[in-house]
Design a protein around this motif. Structure first.
Motif, short mmCIF file in Angstrom:
data_model
loop_
_atom_site.label_atom_id
_atom_site.label_comp_id
_atom_site.label_asym_id
_atom_site.label_seq_id
_atom_site.Cartn_x
_atom_site.Cartn_y
_atom_site.Cartn_z
N VAL A 1 97.90 43.83 48.85
CA VAL A 1 96.81 43.76 50.47
C VAL A 1 96.24 44.83 51.02
N SER A 2 95.24 45.10 50.59
CA SER A 2 94.85 46.91 51.49
C SER A 2 95.37 46.62 52.64
N THR A 3 95.55 47.79 53.76
CA THR A 3 95.63 47.61 54.84
C THR A 3 94.31 47.94 55.74
N GLY A 4 93.20 48.37 54.96
CA GLY A 4 92.05 48.78 55.56
C GLY A 4 90.74 49.92 54.30
N LEU A 5 89.70 50.13 54.90
CA LEU A 5 89.25 51.18 54.06
C LEU A 5 88.23 53.11 55.07
N TRP B 1 89.77 66.26 49.15
CA TRP B 1 89.94 64.86 49.16
C TRP B 1 91.75 64.45 49.27
N HIS B 2 90.74 64.72 47.69
CA HIS B 2 92.61 63.95 46.98
C HIS B 2 93.80 64.89 47.71
N ARG B 3 93.34 65.67 47.97
CA ARG B 3 95.20 66.42 48.19
C ARG B 3 95.03 65.64 49.84
N SER B 4 94.03 65.79 50.49
CA SER B 4 93.91 65.44 51.81
C SER B 4 94.17 63.36 52.62
N VAL B 5 94.03 62.94 50.52
CA VAL B 5 94.25 61.30 50.93
C VAL B 5 96.16 61.37 50.66
N PHE C 1 85.27 44.87 51.95
CA PHE C 1 85.99 44.75 53.03
C PHE C 1 84.96 44.86 54.51
N GLU C 2 85.35 43.93 55.64
CA GLU C 2 84.05 43.67 57.00
C GLU C 2 84.15 45.40 57.52
N THR C 3 84.68 45.84 57.87
CA THR C 3 85.34 47.09 59.17
C THR C 3 85.60 48.17 58.14
N CYS C 4 85.95 49.29 58.63
CA CYS C 4 86.35 50.52 58.07
C CYS C 4 86.44 51.67 59.22
N MET C 5 87.33 52.62 59.18
CA MET C 5 87.37 54.15 59.25
C MET C 5 86.49 54.93 58.88
N ILE D 1 96.16 51.81 51.89
CA ILE D 1 95.22 52.78 52.66
C ILE D 1 94.20 52.45 51.68
N SER D 2 92.81 51.80 51.83
CA SER D 2 91.52 51.59 50.26
C SER D 2 91.37 53.21 50.58
N VAL D 3 90.69 53.96 49.82
CA VAL D 3 89.78 55.25 50.52
C VAL D 3 88.61 55.33 49.59
N ALA D 4 87.24 55.60 50.33
CA ALA D 4 86.18 55.75 49.39
C ALA D 4 85.27 57.36 49.84
N LEU D 5 84.76 57.85 48.87
CA LEU D 5 83.89 58.55 49.62
C LEU D 5 82.64 59.23 48.55
N PRO D 6 81.46 58.85 49.41
CA PRO D 6 80.02 58.36 48.97
C PRO D 6 79.64 59.76 48.74
N ASN D 7 78.59 59.54 47.29
CA ASN D 7 77.96 60.81 46.84
C ASN D 7 76.86 61.40 47.82
#
Length: 304
Positions: free
Chosen positions: A3-7, A24-28, A69-73, A38-44
């Motif tokens: 279960v992911s805790t958020g996006l 971004w990889h190092r930042s994550v 997900f319904e919500t995200c940060m 946490i799940s992480v997305a990086l749109p192009n």
């Protein structure tokens, strides 16, 4: 079951490149997001005058739909910071944004930034050669009159790179705390809304309706629960417990309250059977009220 805790959705102004992807990889990793589940997305996406807010919304809907997900940060860097504000104030997805991290956002600050209805964490390095440090004052002023909490962190070094800013003393920890706080606030708010709806309709929560059957029946139910898919309430309970476990002790326990069940270690083994009981309402209300004040106060480790 995992279960992911958020996006977290990361937005930047420059086109994707090996260098930016490595940043971004190092930042994550440095932010502790992966350790939090946490799940992480990086749109192009990249800054382009031909892109409309409707276009960006379509991309964001695709991200939310594909990740479930319904919500995200949102995490916005330079132009991505302006975009994050627009998405949280001017788009049809505004209610699906639960928090924003801004790193050296482009200036001037959008007019909508004064209307942001979510917590904001603003990071800025004094040696930023893209978004100059002097521009921080404009953003401070634009965020100052909001009713939601804002934490502002100034770093001596880090330039315009999120991974390097996260190396500054305390920044990675503060980023992790902010992330925990906004996702936990979202989960607690949803639980309160569900309890209100149940009370209004006279519905009893599932956990309260369950009776005690024979040992064979209970063993059978538990065995089925370990293999059955998790429902929404069970996933929320797991996320809430995991996020709450990251809070400082004084935040978890409360000043005059017994230690809540949610601070115990969470295992997803047989989680369908374990995750039926929601947070107690008094704990939910206390944390819902305390978390915004904690963010505004800089997310300290001790009660002040």
């Amino acid at each position: 079951a995992y279960v992911s805790t958020g996006l977290v959705v990361c937005l930047q102004g420059l086109p994707a490149s090996p260098s930016s992807l490595a940043e971004w990889h190092r930042s994550v990793n440095r932010s502790g997001w992966l350790d939090l589940g946490i799940s992480v997305a990086l749109p192009n996406l990249q800054m382009n005058a031909a892109l409309s807010l409707d276009d960006i919304e379509a991309v964001m809907r695709g991200v939310l739909q594909s990740t479930g997900f319904e919500t995200c940060m949102l995490v916005g860097k330079d132009w991505g910071g302006v975009l994050a504000v627009d998405l949280a104030t001017r788009s049809s997805l505004a209610e699906q944004v639960v928090g924003i991290i801004l790193l050296g956002p482009s200036s001037p600050a959008p007019m909508g930034s004064a209307n942001l209805a979510v917590p904001v964490f603003l990071l800025w390095a004094e040696d930023d050669d893209i978004s100059h440090f002097e521009e921080l004052e404009d953003w401070k002023h634009s965020l100052d009159e909001r009713c939601m909490p804002t934490t502002i962190w100034q770093c001596e070094k880090g330039g315009h790179r999120f991974d390097q800013v996260l190396e500054s003393d305390g920044v990675a920890e503060a980023t992790k705390k902010f992330t925990v706080s906004v996702f936990l606030m979202d989960e607690l708010e949803k639980q309160l809304e569900e309890e209100h709806e149940q009370k209004a309709s006279g519905t009893t929560p599932v956990a309260e309706k369950e009776g005690i059957g024979s040992k064979e029946e209970n063993d059978s139910d538990e065995e089925q629960a370990t293999t059955a898919p998790l429902n929404t309430a069970q996933r929320r309970s797991i996320r809430t417990e995991r996020l709450t476990a990251e809070l400082p002790t004084f935040m978890k326990e409360g000043k005059h309250e017994t230690h809540p069940r949610a601070t115990e270690e969470v295992s997803t083994t047989g989680c369908a059977a374990q995750a039926t009981a929601p947070f107690k309402t008094n704990t939910v209300r206390r944390l819902s009220g305390a978390l915004p004040h904690w963010i505004q106060g800089g997310m300290t480790n001790e009660s002040e």
